[in-house]
Design a protein around this motif. Sequence first.
Motif: not given
Length: 127
Positions: A72-78, A92-97, A99-107
């Motif tokens: 929940f708190f650090l998921g955007g960084l995988g 993948v999450k770090i790169v997406l975060s 590039l476009c900030g959607i890493g946290s959506i995956l998280a």
Amino acid sequence: MYCKNCGEQMNDNQAICLKCGVKTCQGEGFCANCGQTVAPGAEVCLSCGVAVKKAGGDYGKYDKIVIALVCFFLGGLGIHNFMLGETKKGIVKIVLSLLCGIGSILALIDFIRILMDKYEVNPDKAF
Ligand SMILES: [Zn+2]
Ligand SMILES: [Zn+2]
């Protein structure tokens, strides 16, 4: 396939074992492929060599709560992915975060899956 809880043979499209009433993906006493007993914690069935698929909700040495909070708190960084040995998902999450900030959506999706015990630890997957 066979019930992993009682070893009874069942149809591939059955969702619940008619003999013991347990959902098909649950239980770990029997091999789903050949119906032979497997040792608790075994990764591979000794009778047929098929990998024993782990049900969701198994996070090894970590508590579900710990993984859920980290996600929940650090998921955007995988971070939770790295803790679970899922390096690919983490990267993948770090790169997406970045590039476009959607890493946290995956998280967030991971987070919901963790809460529902649907999250499956799989180091080979990238998502
Ligand atoms: Zn059963
Ligand atoms: Zn087997």
